[in-house]
Motif scaffolding. Structure first.
Motif, PDB file in Angstrom:
ATOM      1  N   GLY A 236     -35.199  16.980  28.832  1.00 55.68           N
ATOM      2  CA  GLY A 236     -35.199  17.868  29.984  1.00 55.68           C
ATOM      3  C   GLY A 236     -34.425  17.303  31.159  1.00 55.68           C
ATOM      4  N   ALA A 237     -34.590  15.998  31.403  1.00 55.48           N
ATOM      5  CA  ALA A 237     -33.885  15.355  32.520  1.00 55.48           C
ATOM      6  C   ALA A 237     -32.377  15.373  32.299  1.00 55.48           C
ATOM      7  N   ALA A 238     -31.948  15.080  31.069  1.00 56.46           N
ATOM      8  CA  ALA A 238     -30.515  15.089  30.766  1.00 56.46           C
ATOM      9  C   ALA A 238     -29.953  16.504  30.835  1.00 56.46           C
ATOM     10  N   HIS A 239     -30.723  17.457  30.348  1.00 53.31           N
ATOM     11  CA  HIS A 239     -30.280  18.855  30.372  1.00 53.31           C
ATOM     12  C   HIS A 239     -30.104  19.347  31.810  1.00 53.31           C
ATOM     13  N   ALA A 240     -30.986  18.919  32.699  1.00 53.15           N
ATOM     14  CA  ALA A 240     -30.911  19.354  34.095  1.00 53.15           C
ATOM     15  C   ALA A 240     -29.704  18.773  34.820  1.00 53.15           C
ATOM     16  N   LEU A 241     -29.107  17.726  34.257  1.00 52.46           N
ATOM     17  CA  LEU A 241     -27.909  17.144  34.866  1.00 52.46           C
ATOM     18  C   LEU A 241     -26.652  17.945  34.554  1.00 52.46           C
ATOM     19  N   THR A 242     -26.722  18.777  33.521  1.00 58.05           N
ATOM     20  CA  THR A 242     -25.556  19.580  33.148  1.00 58.05           C
ATOM     21  C   THR A 242     -25.399  20.740  34.131  1.00 58.05           C
ATOM     22  N   PRO A 243     -24.220  21.394  34.158  1.00 56.23           N
ATOM     23  CA  PRO A 243     -24.015  22.510  35.089  1.00 56.23           C
ATOM     24  C   PRO A 243     -25.091  23.578  34.952  1.00 56.23           C
ATOM     25  N   GLY A 244     -25.461  24.153  36.064  1.00 55.46           N
ATOM     26  CA  GLY A 244     -26.520  25.151  36.089  1.00 55.46           C
ATOM     27  C   GLY A 244     -27.757  24.614  36.774  1.00 55.46           C
ATOM     28  N   HIS A 245     -28.892  25.246  36.525  1.00 55.29           N
ATOM     29  CA  HIS A 245     -30.191  24.829  37.063  1.00 55.29           C
ATOM     30  C   HIS A 245     -30.277  24.933  38.581  1.00 55.29           C
ATOM     31  N   SER A 246     -29.279  25.586  39.192  1.00 57.58           N
ATOM     32  CA  SER A 246     -29.327  25.861  40.637  1.00 57.58           C
ATOM     33  C   SER A 246     -29.438  24.597  41.482  1.00 57.58           C
ATOM     34  N   LYS A 247     -28.886  23.494  40.998  1.00 58.69           N
ATOM     35  CA  LYS A 247     -28.982  22.230  41.754  1.00 58.69           C
ATOM     36  C   LYS A 247     -28.281  22.340  43.103  1.00 58.69           C
TER      37      LYS A 247
END
Length: 238
Positions: free
Chosen positions: A43-54
């Motif tokens: 999950g942490a690695a996936h959230a680093l990819t583009p998207g997720h409204s960071k």
């Protein structure tokens, strides 16, 4: 860097698929719990990819003047909505996910709804800043987190679909919870960095003669423009 993250995700997904197959075969919850730390990393690695409204999350935290503790609640609301929505779509077999070539796992209608609502929040922030109002609604931040998280997680969809196909939906849900923890960790770091950036920027601007009220107004207007820009871009490329 991004390609390395995608490759890492692929390796983890293959490993998760193997563990779900094993769980479906022997029903060993111990084997499933042993792989949950991998879900957090996943999950942490996936959230680093583009998207997720960071970017939108960082912009809101910077411009809204919320404290770190409140900002972490915003990121938690975003993470929970992002993962839970994907779980609901998979479990209820809701027909809102695109299966078109190149957009598998996406939900264009939900993406448009998310960005449209955030655009309205942006307009509200600009209006509030120009009116000189500093008071924020008690749960404004959490509402923004929910709006930003209305885009379902495609990887959670894949994991849930695989688990359901194997007859072990609860295993998929447990793993999805682990992934949510990982996403929340990454987004929490984004919030912390945004708070530090806001504090540092305020100190620098104050040295150049800007007062706190003016800085807050400028940051809030800037955030509102970013949110509106994201909404406009979503509808232009749709």
């Amino acid at each position: 860097m991004i390609q390395a993250l995608f490759d890492y995700q692929r390796e983890i997904y293959l490993s998760v698929a193997q563990h779900l197959k094993s769980f479906a075969a022997d029903g060993s919850w111990l084997a499933l719990f042993m792989v949950l730390p991998m879900g957090v990393v996943f999950g942490a690695a996936h959230a680093l990819t583009p998207g997720h409204s960071k970017t939108l999350l960082a912009a809101y935290i910077t411009g809204s003047q919320v404290k770190l503790s409140r900002g972490l609640l915003v990121s938690l609301a975003l993470s929970l909505t992002h993962i839970a929505l994907a779980v609901l779509i998979a479990v209820l077999a809701l027909p809102v996910v695109s299966i078109a070539l190149g957009s598998a796992g996406r939900a264009p209608a939900l993406e448009a709804l998310s960005r449209g609502l955030l655009g309205l929040v942006g307009a509200w922030m600009i209006w509030r800043a120009l009116r000189g109002r500093r008071q924020h609604h008690a749960h404004e931040g959490e509402a923004v987190g929910v709006m930003a998280g209305l885009i379902p997680c495609p990887l959670t969809l894949f994991v849930m679909t695989f688990a359901i196909a194997r007859g072990v939906p609860w295993a998929g849900i447990v793993f999805a919870m682990a992934m949510m923890a990982g996403v929340a960790i990454t987004l929490g770091i984004v919030v912390g960095l945004a708070v530090l950036f806001r504090s540092g920027s305020a100190i620098i601007l104050e040295r150049f003669g800007s007062n706190t009220a003016r800085i807050s107004t400028l940051l809030e207007i800037g955030t509102g423009m970013i949110l509106i820009g994201a909404a406009v871009r979503q509808f232009l490329v749709a």
